[in-house]
Design an enzyme around this catalytic site. Structure first.
Site, short mmCIF file in Angstrom:
data_model
loop_
_atom_site.label_atom_id
_atom_site.label_comp_id
_atom_site.label_asym_id
_atom_site.label_seq_id
_atom_site.Cartn_x
_atom_site.Cartn_y
_atom_site.Cartn_z
N LYS A 170 0.88 -1.16 0.00
CA LYS A 170 0.00 0.00 0.00
C LYS A 170 0.92 1.22 0.00
CE LYS A 170 -2.91 2.98 2.64
NZ LYS A 170 -3.56 3.31 3.90
N GLY B 23 -7.89 9.26 9.89
CA GLY B 23 -8.22 9.40 11.30
C GLY B 23 -9.26 10.47 11.61
N ALA C 110 -9.50 5.68 4.24
CA ALA C 110 -9.36 6.84 5.13
C ALA C 110 -10.63 7.68 5.20
CB ALA C 110 -8.19 7.74 4.73
N GLY C 111 -10.93 8.13 6.41
CA GLY C 111 -12.05 9.04 6.62
C GLY C 111 -13.29 8.38 7.18
N ALA D 184 -9.24 1.71 9.80
CA ALA D 184 -8.56 1.28 11.02
C ALA D 184 -9.09 2.05 12.22
CB ALA D 184 -7.05 1.47 10.90
N THR D 185 -8.83 3.37 12.20
CA THR D 185 -9.15 4.19 13.37
C THR D 185 -10.60 4.04 13.82
OG1 THR D 185 -7.62 5.78 12.44
CG2 THR D 185 -8.94 6.53 14.29
#
Lengths: 66, 252
Positions: B97, B158, B184-185, B206-207
């Site tokens: 990635k 994040g 992301a987001g 993830a976050t």
């Protein structure tokens, strides 16, 4: 001879190899990769690759991220 | 119904790709990964810490989850290429990635450095999954450069702001013939469902899970949301109308 391993100064015997430098940090071989002066040294070549004065050795592994 | 995700010739039955950053412990991460049903999960490459106990790699190996190294923390193409090569050596995978960020405040991807690194990594035999802004033109150019997928952001890493520009994500999907992975987001389950409804092939997050109050439960929620969004996309939503359309006969 003085080399840098992961940013810290280390004193190694003259003619020391990449394998000996890695040994300073870990006995682990799998999951670890090494670069000397920004060039990857493959695991199979650690024993045969001699370090030189002022070499920068980076020993990396996977951590949580992404 | 068989509905596999295929990236670089490899099949996945889960369309939820997980990250491992932000988990308070390896035990909590392990439970969340299991609950998510993920088959592909990112890790970062860092200097080996002799004092570190336990490894994220052990967790992934035990769960039989394929590892996807990232180049997080790189600001230049040169750093990213070296990090990818180190990851290939350490983890015995040519998948990466690709993540080249422009600054630490926004963590937004640098398109120039990313494109440069992508070309070099493709030439070096890598299966490259680049993290990019929601730019349909850059996505197309990276596909033409030989990337195996494109990973546009919904919002900064994040931030949990969801998908700020759904129209651009739709355009990326419309043009792409490689998988589009929304990366992301994502803040909550509805964001993940929306990504899939817009036509993305997978979601990476993830976050949203690792920093949730109950990571394992959020992982379950994300798994359901991705599956529901995918099913809705395949089913085909009804058109939006300005006025009502009766669902019961109006006259007896």
């Amino acid at each position: 001879m003085n080399v840098t391993i992961n940013g810290a100064a280390h004193e190694l015997p003259a003619g020391a190899t990449v394998a000996q430098a890695v040994q300073r940090l870990t006995g682990m071989r799998s999951g670890v990769a090494v670069a000397v002066n920004d060039e990857v040294v493959s695991r199979g070549a650690w024993e045969a690759t001699a370090l030189a004065e002022a070499d920068r050795v980076e020993v990396l592994t996977a951590v949580q991220g992404g | 119904m068989v509905d596999d995700l295929i990236i670089g010739g490899e099949k996945f039955s889960s369309r939820l790709i997980m990250g491992t950053g932000g988990a308070p412990s390896l035990e909590i991460l392990d439970a969340a990964l299991a609950a998510s049903g993920t088959e592909l999960t990112t890790v970062a490459m860092r200097r080996l810490d002799p004092a570190a106990r336990g490894s994220v790699l052990d967790v992934l190996r035990r769960r039989d989850i394929r590892v996807l190294p990232n180049t997080a923390g790189c600001f230049t193409a040169g750093e990213a290429v070296l990090t990818a090569r180190l990851a290939r050596e350490a983890l015995e995978t040519n998948w990466v990635k690709l993540e080249v960020i422009a600054d630490e405040r926004t963590l937004l991807p640098d398109p120039i450095e990313t494109f440069d690194a992508a070309e070099r990594l493709v030439a070096d035999g890598f299966v490259v999954l680049p993290y990019i802004g929601d730019d349909p033109v850059l996505a197309r150019r990276l596909e033409q450069a030989g990337c195996a997928a494109v990973m546009p952001l919904g919002a900064p890493i994040g931030s949990g702001l969801g998908i700020r520009n759904p129209h651009n994500i739709e355009l990326i999907v419309e043009f792409a013939s490689v998988p589009v992975i929304l990366d992301a987001g994502i803040g909550t389950a509805s964001d993940a469902a929306l990504a899939m409804e817009l036509g993305c092939d997978a979601v990476l997050l993830a976050t949203a899970v690792t920093r949730a109050r109950r990571p394992e439960l959020m992982a379950q929620a994300m798994r359901s949301a991705v599956a529901a969004g995918r099913a809705a996309r395949l089913a085909g939503r009804i058109p939006r109308r300005r006025y009502a359309e009766a669902s019961s006969p109006l006259h007896r």
